[in-house]
Scaffold this active site. Structure first.
Site, PDB file in Angstrom:
ATOM      1  N   GLU A  49       0.827  -1.215   0.000  1.00 21.41           N
ATOM      2  CA  GLU A  49       0.000   0.000   0.000  1.00 21.41           C
ATOM      3  C   GLU A  49       0.854   1.256   0.000  1.00 21.41           C
ATOM      4  OE1 GLU A  49      -2.818  -0.164   3.234  1.00 21.41           O
ATOM      5  OE2 GLU A  49      -3.833  -1.919   2.436  1.00 21.41           O
TER       6      GLU A  49
ATOM      7  N   GLU B  36      -4.677  -8.731   1.132  1.00 18.63           N
ATOM      8  CA  GLU B  36      -5.349  -8.443   2.402  1.00 18.63           C
ATOM      9  C   GLU B  36      -6.844  -8.474   2.159  1.00 18.63           C
ATOM     10  OE1 GLU B  36      -4.012  -4.975   4.642  1.00 18.63           O
ATOM     11  OE2 GLU B  36      -1.945  -5.348   4.002  1.00 18.63           O
TER      12      GLU B  36
END
Ligand code: NAG
Ligand code: NAG
Ligand code: NAG
Length: 890
Positions: A487, A580
């Site tokens: 991220e 995720e």
């Protein structure tokens, strides 16, 4: 279409078991543990005035001595362009600091052994605006510390190359020997080596001094503080196999045969060039016993001339007939081999080096998912942070093995190392236990996530940190893919971010052409440049959609519909996996009312929102999530609609220290399928019902002890792989339900509570499958102690994890019991820590008194080094009968 990587594996080093080799004693190499005998000092202010580099959090800039120019050369082995390598300036910075000097008397410092995490003993910071807040776990990780130790060298060491190998030190490590700065390594998660040779006096005592510095606001989770992994001294002939100097990969893998390629880097630190013969045998390796077995192949011998001060690679290949392939449990076997490489100079063995590896093939198929050795393996994975709960960051093999054992029972077959290089021994465990690994190196690049995180050193260190990570881990068969970012802010910066991603991707392929690169993206979309760079598309949360369903409509933030179809059509040749998913929140055994009727809802403090800010708890109906998250049910639905997706890594497997969304006044997370102490939340059974569909299991929630809820609606949910279920309350049917498409749980949302017994009978294909019962308990009257292992080794590391249950008179766990429990121990051992899985419990972990949380407490016990006999562990609580538990020490 599919992108194919045929593979390889491998590794690990080493040398502990050399004495087991049948045909030769280990010659030429010694690797000695340096874990004992350290002195430790933690300083809260910077009295030594040293610093790696200026930082935003440091104000007294003018009188600081910046050491970066002397530390940067430690990266040189991992910088490919010779013009970019660093020259060490003249000067001996820091040599005037008393702590580095041989004459300094450190006898008043604390005596410690490694691995050591100075922060884990606490106390927790409980105030608002604490110097370390909830994000980093409210523990005292910040500040400067010093470790000192003598190195006694004999005259036998004269003429050898002597290296210090540190598996991980948090953070900004700087190392002095006999008052001379040797070098260092800023990134706390990477392993590194320093060459001590020119600073050492053989046949004498030498003084090692290591300085660490942990900035505040340097992490989004608990980093720990200290030399928290193993430290070794490696002694070798000046001509030797380089650090992580072997790379083994396999190709043309079948049940009949496999070709193994080996590259050996021979390094010559001596004054003259040398003619070296390189010989490598391949043996079977029994990972259960650590024994080297039959020789199965021999690489052709090769001779290489290695000039003084240089490294030379030697490449060779061999074919192994009928290879025992490495593959993930339970459908395949994690078979391992060991390559034993010897260097000869003038017919004399001068070095012996072991490389553990596995033989396997991987295919990343965009339409089907992951194939291991040609067989489809659905990725049933979890994310794991590096801490070990109450033991902190200090790595412990048994604690990590226990985490994996509980995950394996769940049906988990894959771990994402979020978001940093793990302890090397953790990859030995995943190799041996047959887990797949997504190995990850960075949580940020140039764009920061916290004020003092890795972005400060990324420009100087990214190449060295990435290459050293890849070289260390690339022989592990469990590692299937390299993630070079999580991220990162650069994912949505158009061409600039993609260009940087391309640089990192290229380094990955230079160091390991056999595995795919990836980076986890939560905001980059298919038409942006960033995902183009990745071999495997790793989506965080956006696969199943973010804030895209009605319960999330009022939230701020970007709303994203499920992205699997768009990525799949944009990248028809790339495999997609969710790196995720979920970010479901709950505390074990806590249920709050009313319960939402939705399948997935953001946790909030409103009625029915699942959260209670006073308690700092989130309801365990397993329907409530972080604002960007989704319940397991919602994730399963989207994955099942998009069967090309290879699977998922759930956020998270275990709870971890720090990041206590949504209650940052707490200390540890609410995300885990398993709580911080290792107790299973209800969610465990929801994942188990999906990941182990053949397991005859049914699980009822909530507990059924609600004297304050008589007559009130108290929903009952059941997790099971069954397709039908009938619930009974005190013998009265509450209805028989079928699991419809996109149902992953059975729900009876209108049950009115009456004390007594809930019983569920489940059916699969019309036949009885499994059942479960919960009963209303009466007052707590006794404790039951159960050790996970009743015999432990007295090696100073092995642990027994003892679960204490608070029971009623019939022996049922009292599900709301919060009795204060006091622990004591007799015999040659010690209580290391206690925990109960409550994210808001602020009693420090070493405390021998702890309240039960929803009926359970954990105590962790270690034997004294070298002891034998029996340890008796006793738990007491007012009005509770208890039998102690006895452990044998071997
Ligand atoms: C040896 O292997 C390395 C790594 O695979 C490769 O870069 C190099 O070109 C090979 N050298 C030779 C001579 O085959
Ligand atoms: C190594 O041993 C072989 C066989 O005994 C012998 O022929 C050779 O001359 C030796 N080489 C060296 C460099 O001593
Ligand atoms: C529950 O399941 C067990 C194990 O299959 C079985 O022996 C038992 O009879 C079942 N009990 C009830 C009440 O259905």
């Amino acid at each position: 279409m599919s992108s194919r990587y045929v593979l390889y594996n491998v590794c690990g080093l080493i040398l502990l078991s050399l004495f087991l080799l049948r045909d030769a004693a280990p010659v030429g190499r010694e690797r000695v543990s340096l874990n004992t005998g350290w002195r430790f000092l933690r300083a809260t202010t910077n009295t030594d005035k040293l610093i790696y580099d200026q930082r935003p959090d440091v104000s007294d800039r003018n009188d600081l001595n910046v050491l970066k120019p002397w530390i940067l050369p430690s990266a040189n082995d991992f910088i490919s362009d010779p013009a970019k390598r660093h020259q060490r300036p003249i000067g001996a910075p820091g040599s005037d600091v008393p702590f580095v000097q041989e004459t300094f008397d450190d006898s008043a410092w604390e005596a410690v052994n490694l691995p050591h995490d100075w922060a884990i003993k606490g106390p927790f910071y409980t105030e608002d605006n604490a110097v370390v807040g909830g994000g980093m776990g409210r523990l005292p990780v910040q500040g400067i510390s010093w470790y000192r130790r003598e190195l006694t060298m004999t005259s036998v060491d004269k003429g050898k190359s002597i290296y210090l190998d540190i598996d991980g030190a948090m953070s900004y490590a700087m190392v002095w020997l006999n008052g001379n700065l040797v070098g260092g390594w800023p990134y706390g998660y990477n392993s590194f080596r320093l060459d001590l040779t020119s600073y050492l006096r053989p046949g004498d005592d030498n003084q090692l001094a290591i300085r660490l510095d942990n900035p505040t606001d340097s992490s989004r989770w608990y980093p720990g503080g200290g030399i928290y992994r193993n430290v070794w001294l490696t002694k070798v002939d000046p001509t030797h196999i380089a650090q992580w100097g072997t790379f083994i990969s396999s190709k043309e893998v079948s049940a009949q045969s496999a070709t193994i390629d080996l590259v050996v880097q021979v390094e010559n630190k001596g004054p003259a060039s040398r003619q070296i013969e390189v010989a490598t045998d391949v043996h079977a390796f029994d990972s259960a016993t650590g024994r080297t077995g039959e020789k199965v192949a021999e690489f052709p011998r090769a001779t290489v001339n290695v000039p003084a001060g240089q490294k030379q690679p030697v490449n060779c290949s061999v074919t192994v007939k009928n290879p025992q392939l490495w593959g993930p449990l339970p459908t395949q076997r994690p078979n391992l081999y060991v390559a034993v490489t010897r260097l000869y100079a003038s017919n004399k063995t001068i070095d012996t080096y072991e490389t553990r590896f596995g033989i396997r093939s991987l295919t990343f198929d965009a339409g089907k998912g992951l194939l291991v050795n040609g067989k489809l393996v659905r990725i049933q994975g979890v994310n794991q942070h590096h801490d070990l709960g109450a033991l902190g960051a200090a790595f412990n093999v048994r604690a990590a093995e226990r985490q994996l054992e509980i995950l394996r029972d769940l049906g988990c077959n894959a771990i994402r190392m979020s978001h940093n290089p793990p302890a090397p021994e953790l990859l030995d465990l995943t190799d041996r236990m047959g887990f797949l690994v997504m190995d990850e190196v960075f949580d940020c690049w140039e764009r920061k996530k916290t004020a003092n995180d890795f972005h400060l050193i990324f420009p100087d260190w990214y190449e060295a940190d990435l290459r050293s990570f890849l070289r260390r881990d690339r022989n592990h068969p469990s590692v299937i893919a390299w993630s070079f970012g999580n991220e990162v802010g650069e994912q949505s910066t158009a061409e600039a971010g993609a260009a940087l991603a391309q640089k990192l991707h290229d380094i990955v392929h230079e160091e390991d052409p056999t595995r795919p690169s990836t980076a986890s993206i939560n905001s980059a979309k298919p038409d942006m440049p960033f995902p183009q760079v990745l071999d495997v598309i790793s989506l965080n949360y956006q696969g199943e959609g973010i804030r895209d369903t009605p319960p999330y409509a009022d939230l701020q933030g970007i709303k994203t519909p499920p992205q699997y179809p768009d990525f799949h059509s944009k990248f028809p040749a790339k495999m997609i996996v969710s790196s995720e998913t979920a970010a479901t929140l709950s505390t074990r055994g806590t249920y709050l009312f009313p319960v939402t009727n939705e399948v997935s809802a953001p946790a909030s403090d409103n009625a029915g929102g699942g959260g209670n800010p006073g308690l700092r708890q989130v309801s365990a109906y397993e329907l409530y999530t972080a604002p960007f998250g989704a319940s397991p049910d919602k994730v399963f639905t989207t994955q099942d609609k998009n069967p090309f997706v290879a699977g998922e890594f759930v956020w998270s497997g275990w709870d971890y220290l720090g990041e206590p969304t949504p209650y940052y006044s707490a200390r540890s997370s609410y995300f885990g399928i398993i709580d911080l102490a290792g107790f299973k939340k209800d969610r465990y059974y929801l994942y188990q019902s999906r990941w182990r569909p053949d397991l005859r299991m049914a699980h009822i929630l909530p507990h059924w002890t609600w004297p304050d809820r008589v007559g009130q609606v108290t929903p009952v949910h059941v997790f099971s792989a069954a397709d039908e279920a009938e619930l009974f309350l005190n013998g009265q049917s509450q209805g028989r339900k079928k699991k419809e498409a996109s149902n992953y749980r059975f729900r009876w949302d209108e049950v009115a509570y009456q004390p007594g017994e809930l019983h569920v009978v489940t059916y699969k294909n019309g036949r009885e499958w499994a059942n479960d019962t919960v009963r209303t308990t009466d007052a707590a009257t006794q404790l039951r102690l159960t050790a996970d292992r009743t015999a432990i080794k007295a090696d100073g590391r092995d642990l027994s994890f003892i679960t204490v249950e608070v029971l009623d008179s019939r022996g049922d766990v009292a599900p709301r019991a919060d009795n204060a429990i006091t622990f004591s121990l007799n015999g040659p051992g010690e209580i290391v820590a206690t925990d109960n899985g409550d994210p808001a419990d602020m009693a420090s972990f070493p405390s021998k008194e702890r309240k039960a949380y929803n009926g359970l407490v954990l105590v962790i016990v270690r034997a004294k080094t070298g002891a034998s006999g029996q340890i008796t562990v006793t738990a007491t609580g007012t009005g509770l009968r208890a039998a102690p538990v006895t452990l044998a020490v071997k």
